[in-house]
Enzyme design. Structure first.
Site, mmCIF file in Angstrom:
data_model
loop_
_atom_site.group_PDB
_atom_site.id
_atom_site.type_symbol
_atom_site.label_atom_id
_atom_site.label_comp_id
_atom_site.label_asym_id
_atom_site.label_seq_id
_atom_site.Cartn_x
_atom_site.Cartn_y
_atom_site.Cartn_z
ATOM 1 N N PRO A 9 4.603 -23.050 -27.300
ATOM 2 C CA PRO A 9 5.729 -22.162 -27.046
ATOM 3 C C PRO A 9 5.329 -20.702 -27.251
ATOM 4 O O PRO A 9 4.669 -20.354 -28.224
ATOM 5 C CB PRO A 9 6.759 -22.597 -28.086
ATOM 6 C CG PRO A 9 6.394 -24.003 -28.426
ATOM 7 C CD PRO A 9 4.901 -24.049 -28.329
ATOM 8 N N GLU A 10 5.709 -19.852 -26.293
ATOM 9 C CA GLU A 10 5.431 -18.427 -26.391
ATOM 10 C C GLU A 10 6.719 -17.697 -26.731
ATOM 11 O O GLU A 10 7.728 -18.327 -27.069
ATOM 12 C CB GLU A 10 4.794 -17.952 -25.079
ATOM 13 C CG GLU A 10 3.516 -18.716 -24.759
ATOM 14 C CD GLU A 10 2.850 -18.299 -23.458
ATOM 15 O OE1 GLU A 10 3.195 -17.237 -22.904
ATOM 16 O OE2 GLU A 10 1.981 -19.052 -22.979
ATOM 17 N N HIS A 26 7.262 -39.411 -35.285
ATOM 18 C CA HIS A 26 6.701 -38.063 -35.390
ATOM 19 C C HIS A 26 7.665 -37.064 -36.026
ATOM 20 O O HIS A 26 7.498 -35.855 -35.866
ATOM 21 C CB HIS A 26 6.227 -37.550 -34.028
ATOM 22 C CG HIS A 26 5.373 -38.511 -33.277
ATOM 23 N ND1 HIS A 26 4.115 -38.877 -33.711
ATOM 24 C CD2 HIS A 26 5.601 -39.203 -32.125
ATOM 25 C CE1 HIS A 26 3.596 -39.745 -32.848
ATOM 26 N NE2 HIS A 26 4.468 -39.964 -31.889
ATOM 27 N N ARG A 33 1.696 -33.488 -32.234
ATOM 28 C CA ARG A 33 0.321 -33.058 -32.483
ATOM 29 C C ARG A 33 0.056 -32.714 -33.948
ATOM 30 O O ARG A 33 -1.106 -32.556 -34.342
ATOM 31 C CB ARG A 33 0.001 -31.840 -31.593
ATOM 32 C CG ARG A 33 0.157 -32.089 -30.090
ATOM 33 C CD ARG A 33 -0.930 -32.956 -29.531
ATOM 34 N NE ARG A 33 -2.215 -32.293 -29.524
ATOM 35 C CZ ARG A 33 -2.634 -31.460 -28.565
ATOM 36 N NH1 ARG A 33 -1.849 -31.195 -27.527
ATOM 37 N NH2 ARG A 33 -3.819 -30.895 -28.629
ATOM 38 N N ARG A 54 -9.090 0.889 -25.550
ATOM 39 C CA ARG A 54 -10.025 -0.137 -25.988
ATOM 40 C C ARG A 54 -10.922 -0.629 -24.842
ATOM 41 O O ARG A 54 -10.445 -0.947 -23.762
ATOM 42 C CB ARG A 54 -9.270 -1.323 -26.603
ATOM 43 C CG ARG A 54 -8.443 -0.898 -27.804
ATOM 44 C CD ARG A 54 -7.777 -2.063 -28.488
ATOM 45 N NE ARG A 54 -6.918 -1.588 -29.560
ATOM 46 C CZ ARG A 54 -7.335 -1.272 -30.777
ATOM 47 N NH1 ARG A 54 -8.623 -1.418 -31.083
ATOM 48 N NH2 ARG A 54 -6.492 -0.827 -31.682
#
Length: 286
Positions: free
Chosen positions: A2-3, A93, A112, A155
């Site tokens: 998830p972002e 889970h 996971r 940068r």
């Protein structure tokens, strides 16, 4: 993983579901999820009697603001929260259960098992890992063009891995970096220091636009992401480039290619995102 838009959606959903609830007890079934404190029994005991005041987000982390503590939660690859009746069967889970005084339960599932939880006294969470070194929030008012240029523009690093570095800007994962670079017409291997002021302005705008549009439709459900009510996001249906390798670009019709940049799968339209920036006519005539 998830972002920012997905975590923001989970935050908003959980605020609707559990704000104001008081924790009766906690059951940790997988100790390694709890990173702080080291004593799992202490984690369970400290949370007893705590009321959830609000859920906030910092980058890809959730901040459960309680009466006296803040619990920082990272979903990682497949972590998810759901609200259940206390007598609902416990699904496989399920690793942490927060039982409320109204007998409902917030359950944390993680196939996971990469997710983490840290518990801090209020205020301490911002001065210690994992939140202490996070960069600019791209949906905050403080994410101005000047601030963006200040952390990115000088940068000598490829722009894609730079945008993925959470020490500079938080929450923009692989999906949204590819989408933002496409909208700005910037090749992911361009060095940040090579970008013109105009290109940086386009990229700044593209990041904000992409994230806002994704938040509006609940994020992207590319794999297993769902919000706290089990609903999928819809932004995957609006993607311009991510996951569309070998398909025609929606802008120019050329085939989208997939390569690797900074160790991450990367989607590019070589026509819309040329590696070498176009030189102005005045410069080319000199």
């Amino acid at each position: 993983m998830p972002e920012l838009p997905e975590v923001e959606t989970v935050k908003r959903t959980l605020n609707e579901l559990i704000t104001g609830k008081t924790i009766a007890y906690v059951e940790v079934r997988l100790p390694r999820i709890i990173q702080k404190p080291d004593d799992i029994q202490q984690f369970e005991t400290l949370l007893q009697g705590q009321t959830i005041e609000t859920i906030e987000r910092r980058g890809k982390f959730l901040r459960f603001v309680l009466t006296d503590y803040v619990m920082v939660s990272h979903l990682r690859m497949e972590g998810r929260y759901g609200l259940y009746a206390g007598d609902d069967p416990i699904e496989p889970h399920t690793h942490v259960l927060f039982r409320f005084t109204d007998e409902s339960e917030l359950r944390y599932k993680d196939v996971r098992q990469f997710g983490t939880m840290h518990l801090f006294p209020k205020g301490d969470e911002l001065t210690q890992p994992p939140l202490v070194k996070l960069g600019l929030e791209p949906l905050d008012d403080a994410f101005t063009l000047e601030a963006f240029r200040g952390v990115i523009g000088h940068r000598a690093t490829k722009i894609k891995p730079l945008l993925l570095n959470q020490a500079y800007i938080v929450g923009i994962g692989n999906i949204y970096v590819d989408e933002s670079l496409f909208l700005a017409g910037i090749h992911p291997e361009r060095e940040a220091s090579s970008l013109s002021k105009k290109e940086l302005a386009l990229l700044h705008e593209a990041i904000i636009r992409t994230l806002q549009e994704s938040v509006e439709v609940g994020g992207s459900s590319i794999k297993s992401y769902v919000n706290g009510q089990g609903e999928i996001g819809l932004f995957q249906h609006q993607l311009n480039i991510y996951g569309r390798q070998s398909q025609p670009c929606k802008t120019c019709g050329q085939e989208i290619v997939k390569t690797v940049v900074g160790g991450r799968g990367t989607h590019i339209c070589l026509t819309c995102q040329p590696l070498k920036p176009k030189r102005s006519r005045k410069k080319s005539e000199k």
